[in-house]
Design an enzyme around this catalytic site. Structure first.
Site, mmCIF file in Angstrom:
data_model
loop_
_atom_site.group_PDB
_atom_site.id
_atom_site.type_symbol
_atom_site.label_atom_id
_atom_site.label_comp_id
_atom_site.label_asym_id
_atom_site.label_seq_id
_atom_site.Cartn_x
_atom_site.Cartn_y
_atom_site.Cartn_z
ATOM 1 N N TRP A 102 0.759 -1.347 -0.009
ATOM 2 C CA TRP A 102 -0.043 0.155 0.067
ATOM 3 C C TRP A 102 0.830 1.242 0.081
ATOM 4 C CZ3 TRP A 102 -4.589 -0.597 -1.784
ATOM 5 C CH2 TRP A 102 -5.320 -1.701 -1.715
ATOM 6 N N ASP A 168 -1.386 6.221 6.895
ATOM 7 C CA ASP A 168 -2.545 5.418 6.413
ATOM 8 C C ASP A 168 -2.620 4.426 7.307
ATOM 9 O OD1 ASP A 168 -4.231 3.623 5.184
ATOM 10 O OD2 ASP A 168 -2.782 3.228 3.446
ATOM 11 N N LYS A 192 -12.019 -2.052 7.455
ATOM 12 C CA LYS A 192 -11.318 -2.904 7.963
ATOM 13 C C LYS A 192 -11.713 -2.901 9.682
ATOM 14 C CE LYS A 192 -9.198 -3.069 4.080
ATOM 15 N NZ LYS A 192 -7.632 -2.409 3.647
HETATM 16 C C1 LIG Z 1 -7.459 -1.653 2.243
HETATM 17 C C2 LIG Z 1 -6.450 -0.762 2.287
HETATM 18 C C3 LIG Z 1 -6.256 0.126 1.382
HETATM 19 C C4 LIG Z 1 -6.988 0.605 0.285
HETATM 20 O O1 LIG Z 1 -8.474 0.741 0.651
HETATM 21 P P1 LIG Z 1 -9.346 1.262 -0.495
HETATM 22 O O2 LIG Z 1 -10.752 1.715 0.450
HETATM 23 O O3 LIG Z 1 -9.754 -0.134 -1.193
HETATM 24 O O4 LIG Z 1 -9.175 2.499 -1.218
HETATM 25 C C5 LIG Z 1 -5.067 1.170 1.302
HETATM 26 N N1 LIG Z 1 -4.398 1.108 2.334
HETATM 27 C C6 LIG Z 1 -4.200 0.116 3.443
HETATM 28 C C7 LIG Z 1 -3.203 0.090 4.391
HETATM 29 C C8 LIG Z 1 -5.544 -0.783 3.309
HETATM 30 O O5 LIG Z 1 -5.355 -1.849 4.202
#
Ligand SMILES: *Cc1c(COP(=O)(O)O)cnc(C)c1O
Length: 356
Positions: A102, A168, A192
């Site tokens: 990511w 993030d 998540k």
């Molecule tokens: C799932 C995830 C993403 C992507 O999320 P979207 O909502 O599909 O854009 C980005 N960063 C991390 C750390 C993730 O676990």
């Protein structure tokens, strides 16, 4: 009704209580005569939901008035673009700590419009911060607190000393206390650990938000969303509402400290099974293993497929690793119970005894 033990990486398991409240309120919310999805986001009822969710989140993480809290569209991925667009300028660079899939994607997206410099690039461990190749004139240092694919987690955050931290936190948001005042921006897709797909929570330091210029795209500036309380256009009302229920649930369970204790306990028993066997192999350096996404490999493809099939029959669902890296991944997010993890551990030991 049989709810399986669900180890999905995202969209992921929700607490039963959250689903039960959403179910109870699905047809008729309060005394409205219709659901929360079927009305204006500008109604006093929805604004109450929105304000309550923000207030609860602020309390959970101790977010003070120096920060905006935004509930945005576009997933975590849209933030890959908005962050460099809003926080870096054409004349500065931005630093990216790449510790997995990511953060690499975020860095590549930033490179399309700004000078984004990778200070480190690893995949199964995190290099010591002192070895990172830092640059001068950097607008922020970007990192991913928990890399969801392999399960690589910062147990200590980088130093906030030199430049604002941008993080993030999508896959470990609300799983531990965080001193938000050390950050410039924190964001997380809700699906998540904090709700369902459709809403992304952005906590951004007010002084980092650029004023709107008349010739720029208003929708892409954080200031716009802050100014309109995340209602510049129609927000994802139902997803926002579910996040509010999720925040309430965390408060009721005892807060993020309790989530942290549970995650430690859940991951510990699972890693103990992996470490105690020569059958299951963890690809990640011990000191950076994630307490949210536990990944491991079986000896060969045939065993891998057997494992997934038998696990599913045993009511243990969504254990297949990400397509990029394969293997098995058990995500142990807030809504995953100790009972679920204990059942998985028993299954793994039994499977090893029969196939190892
Ligand atoms: C799932 C995830 C993403 C992507 O999320 P979207 O909502 O599909 O854009 C980005 N960063 C991390 C750390 C993730 O676990």
């Amino acid at each position: 009704m049989n709810r399986a033990f669900n180890f999905a990486a995202g969209p992921a398991a929700l607490p039963d209580e959250v689903l039960q409240i959403a179910q109870r309120e699905l047809m008729v919310y309060g005394d409205l005569g219709h659901s929360i999805m079927e009305m204006s986001h500008r109604s006093s009822t929805f604004i109450e939901v929105a304000e309550h969710s923000e207030a609860t989140l602020r309390k959970l993480l101790g977010i003070n008035d120096d920060f905006h809290v935004l509930f945005m569209h576009g997933g975590a991925t849209m933030q890959f673009a908005l962050i460099p667009l809003n926080l870096a300028t054409p004349n500065t660079s931005a630093e990216y700590a790449i510790t997995g899939y990511w953060s690499k994607r975020a860095c590549k997206e930033a490179q399309r419009i700004r000078t984004a410099h990778a200070v480190t690039e690893t995949d199964t461990y995190i290099a010591p911060e002192s070895s990172w190749d830092r640059v001068d004139n950097s607008s922020y240092l970007y990192f991913t607190s928990n890399e969801t694919l392999r399960g690589v987690q910062f147990h200590e955050f980088p130093s906030p000393e030199h430049t604002p931290l941008v993080c993030d936190m999508t896959s470990d948001f609300l799983t531990r206390p965080v001193d938000v005042s050390n950050f410039g921006l924190i964001y997380a897709g809700a699906q998540k650990n904090a709700g369902i797909a459709g809403v992304t929570i952005v906590i951004v330091r007010k002084e980092l938000c650029r004023p709107l210029e008349s010739n720029e795209l208003h929708f892409l500036n954080y200031q716009t969303h802050a100014q309109y309380d995340s209602m510049y256009n129609t927000p994802s009302t139902f997803a926002w509402y579910v996040s509010g229920l999720y925040f309430d649930w965390i408060v009721k369970e005892g807060g993020v400290e309790v989530m942290q204790q549970r995650a430690a306990q859940k991951s510990e028993v699972l890693y103990r099974v992996i470490d105690g066997s020569n059958f299951y192999q963890s690809p990640v350096a011990k000191e950076h293993r994630s307490v949210q996404n536990v990944t491991f490999y079986l000896p060969d493809e045939r065993q891998h497929h057997h494992f997934l099939k038998e696990a599913s029959n045993a009511n243990l669902k969504n254990l297949e690793g990400h397509r990029e890296v394969g293997g098995i991944r058990a995500s142990l997010y807030n809504a995953v119970t100790q009972e679920g993890v204990d059942t998985l551990c028993d299954f793994m030991q039994d499977f090893e005894n029969r196939h190892g």
